[in-house]
Design a protein around this motif. Structure first.
Motif, PDB file in Angstrom:
ATOM      1  N   THR A   1       0.856  -1.182   0.000  1.00 30.54           N
ATOM      2  CA  THR A   1       0.000   0.000   0.000  1.00 30.54           C
ATOM      3  C   THR A   1       0.901   1.243   0.000  1.00 30.54           C
ATOM      4  N   SER A   2       0.320   2.395  -0.292  1.00 35.93           N
ATOM      5  CA  SER A   2       1.142   3.600  -0.407  1.00 35.93           C
ATOM      6  C   SER A   2       1.385   4.282   0.933  1.00 35.93           C
ATOM      7  N   ALA A   3       1.610   3.476   1.960  1.00 37.58           N
ATOM      8  CA  ALA A   3       2.004   4.009   3.265  1.00 37.58           C
ATOM      9  C   ALA A   3       3.446   4.500   3.160  1.00 37.58           C
ATOM     10  N   LYS A   4       3.872   5.336   4.107  1.00 33.83           N
ATOM     11  CA  LYS A   4       5.246   5.838   4.072  1.00 33.83           C
ATOM     12  C   LYS A   4       6.267   4.700   4.148  1.00 33.83           C
ATOM     13  N   GLY A   5       5.913   3.681   4.905  1.00 29.61           N
ATOM     14  CA  GLY A   5       6.792   2.520   5.000  1.00 29.61           C
ATOM     15  C   GLY A   5       6.493   1.487   3.926  1.00 29.61           C
ATOM     16  N   GLY A   6       5.621   1.842   2.998  1.00 29.53           N
ATOM     17  CA  GLY A   6       5.279   0.947   1.888  1.00 29.53           C
ATOM     18  C   GLY A   6       5.718   1.565   0.578  1.00 29.53           C
ATOM     19  N   LEU A   7       4.762   1.728  -0.340  1.00 26.50           N
ATOM     20  CA  LEU A   7       5.124   2.200  -1.671  1.00 26.50           C
ATOM     21  C   LEU A   7       4.816   3.685  -1.898  1.00 26.50           C
ATOM     22  N   ALA A   8       4.820   4.488  -0.824  1.00 23.36           N
ATOM     23  CA  ALA A   8       4.543   5.924  -0.982  1.00 23.36           C
ATOM     24  C   ALA A   8       5.506   6.576  -1.970  1.00 23.36           C
ATOM     25  N   ALA A   9       6.759   6.118  -1.962  1.00 29.03           N
ATOM     26  CA  ALA A   9       7.768   6.742  -2.823  1.00 29.03           C
ATOM     27  C   ALA A   9       7.640   6.296  -4.286  1.00 29.03           C
ATOM     28  N   TRP A  10       6.772   5.333  -4.545  1.00 25.59           N
ATOM     29  CA  TRP A  10       6.637   4.783  -5.896  1.00 25.59           C
ATOM     30  C   TRP A  10       5.493   5.474  -6.640  1.00 25.59           C
ATOM     31  N   THR A  11       5.744   5.786  -7.913  1.00 25.48           N
ATOM     32  CA  THR A  11       4.665   6.267  -8.769  1.00 25.48           C
ATOM     33  C   THR A  11       4.108   5.066  -9.541  1.00 25.48           C
ATOM     34  N   VAL A  12       3.003   5.284 -10.237  1.00 28.24           N
ATOM     35  CA  VAL A  12       2.452   4.230 -11.103  1.00 28.24           C
ATOM     36  C   VAL A  12       3.520   3.804 -12.116  1.00 28.24           C
ATOM     37  N   GLU A  13       4.270   4.785 -12.626  1.00 23.60           N
ATOM     38  CA  GLU A  13       5.307   4.481 -13.630  1.00 23.60           C
ATOM     39  C   GLU A  13       6.419   3.619 -13.020  1.00 23.60           C
ATOM     40  N   HIS A  14       6.821   3.945 -11.786  1.00 22.71           N
ATOM     41  CA  HIS A  14       7.837   3.113 -11.115  1.00 22.71           C
ATOM     42  C   HIS A  14       7.363   1.673 -11.008  1.00 22.71           C
ATOM     43  N   LEU A  15       6.117   1.520 -10.551  1.00 24.43           N
ATOM     44  CA  LEU A  15       5.578   0.177 -10.337  1.00 24.43           C
ATOM     45  C   LEU A  15       5.460  -0.591 -11.651  1.00 24.43           C
ATOM     46  N   ALA A  16       4.955   0.090 -12.675  1.00 22.62           N
ATOM     47  CA  ALA A  16       4.780  -0.573 -13.966  1.00 22.62           C
ATOM     48  C   ALA A  16       6.138  -0.991 -14.523  1.00 22.62           C
ATOM     49  N   SER A  17       7.124  -0.110 -14.384  1.00 22.58           N
ATOM     50  CA  SER A  17       8.466  -0.421 -14.871  1.00 22.58           C
ATOM     51  C   SER A  17       9.052  -1.608 -14.095  1.00 22.58           C
ATOM     52  N   TYR A  18       8.858  -1.602 -12.785  1.00 16.88           N
ATOM     53  CA  TYR A  18       9.376  -2.692 -11.943  1.00 16.88           C
ATOM     54  C   TYR A  18       8.745  -4.027 -12.334  1.00 16.88           C
ATOM     55  N   LEU A  19       7.432  -4.033 -12.526  1.00 20.02           N
ATOM     56  CA  LEU A  19       6.747  -5.279 -12.864  1.00 20.02           C
ATOM     57  C   LEU A  19       7.130  -5.763 -14.269  1.00 20.02           C
ATOM     58  N   LYS A  20       7.307  -4.821 -15.170  1.00 20.75           N
ATOM     59  CA  LYS A  20       7.594  -5.184 -16.561  1.00 20.75           C
ATOM     60  C   LYS A  20       9.068  -5.543 -16.769  1.00 20.75           C
ATOM     61  N   THR A  21       9.967  -4.733 -16.176  1.00 17.18           N
ATOM     62  CA  THR A  21      11.401  -4.929 -16.457  1.00 17.18           C
ATOM     63  C   THR A  21      12.202  -5.415 -15.259  1.00 17.18           C
ATOM     64  N   GLY A  22      11.597  -5.401 -14.076  1.00 15.13           N
ATOM     65  CA  GLY A  22      12.318  -5.822 -12.866  1.00 15.13           C
ATOM     66  C   GLY A  22      13.058  -4.681 -12.188  1.00 15.13           C
ATOM     67  N   VAL A  23      13.055  -3.509 -12.829  1.00 19.69           N
ATOM     68  CA  VAL A  23      13.827  -2.395 -12.289  1.00 19.69           C
ATOM     69  C   VAL A  23      13.066  -1.087 -12.458  1.00 19.69           C
ATOM     70  N   SER A  24      13.169  -0.225 -11.464  1.00 17.62           N
ATOM     71  CA  SER A  24      12.677   1.149 -11.598  1.00 17.62           C
ATOM     72  C   SER A  24      13.718   2.034 -10.919  1.00 17.62           C
ATOM     73  N   ASP A  25      13.523   3.344 -10.956  1.00 25.12           N
ATOM     74  CA  ASP A  25      14.488   4.231 -10.292  1.00 25.12           C
ATOM     75  C   ASP A  25      14.569   3.959  -8.790  1.00 25.12           C
ATOM     76  N   VAL A  26      13.494   3.430  -8.219  1.00 23.83           N
ATOM     77  CA  VAL A  26      13.462   3.292  -6.758  1.00 23.83           C
ATOM     78  C   VAL A  26      13.853   1.912  -6.242  1.00 23.83           C
ATOM     79  N   ALA A  27      13.813   0.902  -7.082  1.00 23.53           N
ATOM     80  CA  ALA A  27      14.197  -0.438  -6.621  1.00 23.53           C
ATOM     81  C   ALA A  27      14.377  -1.384  -7.801  1.00 23.53           C
ATOM     82  N   GLY A  28      15.146  -2.431  -7.559  1.00 23.09           N
ATOM     83  CA  GLY A  28      15.305  -3.493  -8.541  1.00 23.09           C
ATOM     84  C   GLY A  28      14.932  -4.810  -7.886  1.00 23.09           C
ATOM     85  N   THR A  29      14.551  -5.796  -8.693  1.00 18.27           N
ATOM     86  CA  THR A  29      14.105  -7.055  -8.106  1.00 18.27           C
ATOM     87  C   THR A  29      15.287  -7.871  -7.569  1.00 18.27           C
TER      88      THR A  29
END
Lengths: 435, 143
Positions: free
Chosen positions: A258-286
């Motif tokens: 969830t987008s709690a501060k200790g959850g995915l608050a720092a993630w945008t929809v684009e970050h999440l989509a990129s992470y799910l599609k490519t395994g990597v976004s600016d905020v985290a990698g798998t």
């Protein structure tokens, strides 16, 4: 409004590339804007088909896409074994469960099953003969999958090569299956996904994938003492057992989605989509257990479908992390270790960098109430997924042989309590438990 | 005579003692030089990365890429004397052909990127720099 992906012929590169073409061409599982609760989501017709020799049944192609969406292969394949032939062990507090063979072998697989049998298994958790399945097989989520989609999955599974393989017997605690009837009565709510008419089609597509085949909550929701997901804390973060190093199985914490501060608050929809599609976004990698999910499942979904999942996840009701955050001297004690070992890549402000490392400030892994995954990263280094490009992030080294339990706890507390991060204190015993 | 001998012996002794001291100081300077070059590279890629991720304004994109390219070109001289230490592994000089090839590639990519950025600004995009390829092989971890 509902149309299949259309007939596709096998490309000369073989069936695999034909399927690949299908993923690219198919419109995924999008819900049409005028979907009714009964309406099954369907893929759009491809604009063109590659040159072909033999036709591929569109239902089979769609079944493969949905089988990928369900990440069936990751659990139903043992190390070194044939895909979908089962035999992967799942350590639970009650003993080990083994996944079943879902290739169409008549004796050891699902060769004698009918589509109705698979529906009953996925929708009700009951195998042919009335045998109750255990929810390590996430029928609690798959119950939301439409009949039409289960049938497509069945059609695809039937095309697999029959593998004669019988998985090992489950631990004795799982010999009795009747208690599952009580468990189901208490914790299981069967029923297909019902679209929310007040929400956009994209959100509904995302909800259908996340709640159904994606079964994200199986790992990312906390479970009670009966191993049932705690609905009031859905997606607030969970825990699973998985390999941390060759042959060594330890606890992992699955982050708060969830987008709690200790959850995915720092993630945008684009970050999440990129992470799910490519395994990597600016905020985290798998790394770790998510590697299989990305490689075998979400990376194979259409851009529209992963975006829909991201949209749904970003809209989840916020669940804050629990526990008293570490503070004061307990945080500062790890400052020197951080400066010596971590600062160069993760930065003095924890913001990481494109050419160094992902950010720690605002990270869901760092702030997870359960520090297991964070400690696994420090002890064993994040295991990268094969075939995923992590750009120019440096390769993190394992610290199991370099730092003591107390030192690792200390530096973990530093990053859990710095830069506005908030998470409970880590004790040396927590580190010892992950060794 | 004896005094002369004594003085000569003294000078010889001092020279003998002084030589390793001078060498040690020189090694340290070489390591400092390398580390300062790498720090400059690191600070420039940090700036360029933040610009590429749109965290900061990218007006000076071309300028920072130019600094990066010129510093990368100077790095070869910094790594020419074989002084194992700092974070440099001995394999840098054992496999100098590979090390220099990797460094040349960095210089080439950064220079081409800087030329493009000079003409088009940030629109030229981030060149495909490869820091990690070298670090994974030739950089020692902090112990």
């Amino acid at each position: 409004m509902l149309s299949g992906p259309g007939s596709l012929r096998r490309a000369h590169f073989g069936p695999l590339s034909a399927f690949l073409a299908l993923w690219l061409l198919s419109g995924g599982v999008s819900y049409a804007a005028d979907s009714t609760p009964e309406a099954a989501p369907a893929a759009a017709a491809p604009a063109a088909a590659p040159p072909a020799e033999a036709p591929i049944d569109p239902q089979v192609a769609r079944g493969k896409y949905l089988t990928d969406a369900g990440d069936c292969v990751s659990c139903h394949t043992r190390k070194g074994g044939a895909a979908f032939a089962g035999g992967l062990g799942f350590p639970t507090p009650f003993g080990t469960l083994y996944s079943s063979n879902i290739t169409p072998d008549n004796e050891t697989g699902i060769g004698k099953w009918t589509a109705a049998d698979l529906r009953k298994a996925m929708h009700e958790g009951i195998a042919p003969g009335g045998k109750h399945l255990f929810p390590a097989f996430p029928y609690t989520a798959f119950t939301k999958v439409t009949d039409q989609d289960v049938e497509a999955i069945f059609a695809y599974l039937k095309t697999l090569k029959a593998e004669t393989y019988r998985p090992p017997a489950n631990s004795p605690a799982f010999a009795m299956r009747w208690p599952m009837a009580i468990w189901n009565a208490l914790f299981f709510k069967p029923g297909r996904y019902v679209p929310d008419a007040s929400k956009p089609a994209e959100w509904n597509t995302g909800a259908y994938l996340v709640e159904g085949l994606g079964h994200c909550s199986a790992c990312h929701s906390p479970r009670n003492m009966f191993m049932a997901e705690v609905q009031e804390r859905a997606y607030a973060g969970g825990a699973i057992m998985d390999e941390v190093a060759e042959g060594k199985v330890r606890r992992w914490s699955a982050v708060n989605l969830t987008s709690a501060k200790g959850g995915l608050a720092a993630w945008t929809v684009e970050h999440l989509a990129s992470y799910l599609k490519t395994g990597v976004s600016d905020v985290a990698g798998t790394f770790g257990p998510m590697n299989d999910v990305i490689v075998n499942s979400t990376s194979k979904l259409t851009d529209d479908d992963v975006k829909a999942m991201a949209v749904y996840l970003k809209g989840l009701p916020v669940q804050e992390n629990q526990g008293q955050p570490v503070s004061g001297a307990d945080v500062q004690a790890g400052a020197e270790i951080y400066k010596k070992r971590c600062d160069e890549c993760h930065g003095s402000s924890g913001s990481g960098g494109m050419f160094t490392a992902p950010p720690l400030a605002g990270s869901a892994i760092v702030q997870a109430t359960d520090p297991a995954s964070l400690l696994n990263v420090i002890l064993y280094a994040p295991k990268r997924a094969e075939g995923i490009s992590y750009g120019e992030w440096e390769t993190m080294k394992p610290y199991a042989d370099v730092l003591s339990d107390a030192e690792i706890a200390s530096v973990a507390n530093y990053i859990r309590g710095s830069w506005d991060n908030k998470a409970p204190a880590v004790k040396p015993a927590d580190v010892a438990a992950q060794r | 005579m004896n005094r002369l001998l004594g003085t000569l012996t003294g000078i010889a002794l001092m020279a003998g003692l002084a030589a390793p001291m001078a060498a040690r100081a020189e090694d340290k300077d070489v390591i400092d030089y390398r580390q300062n070059v790498m720090k400059t590279l690191g600070s420039q890629v940090a700036i360029l990365g933040a610009m590429a991720q749109k965290k900061i304004p990218n007006d000076n994109f071309a300028a920072h890429l130019q600094i990066l390219a010129e510093t990368a070109a100077s790095a070869k001289a910094a790594f020419t004397p074989k002084v194992v230490g700092g974070k440099s592994k001995a394999t840098i000089w054992d496999n100098s052909a590979d090390f220099n090839k990797k460094l040349d590639e960095l210089v080439q990519v950064a220079t081409a990127g800087a030329t493009a950025a000079k003409a088009q600004g940030a629109a030229a995009g981030m060149p495909r720099l490869t820091c990690k390829g070298c670090h994974d092989v030739y950089r020692e971890e902090t112990k």
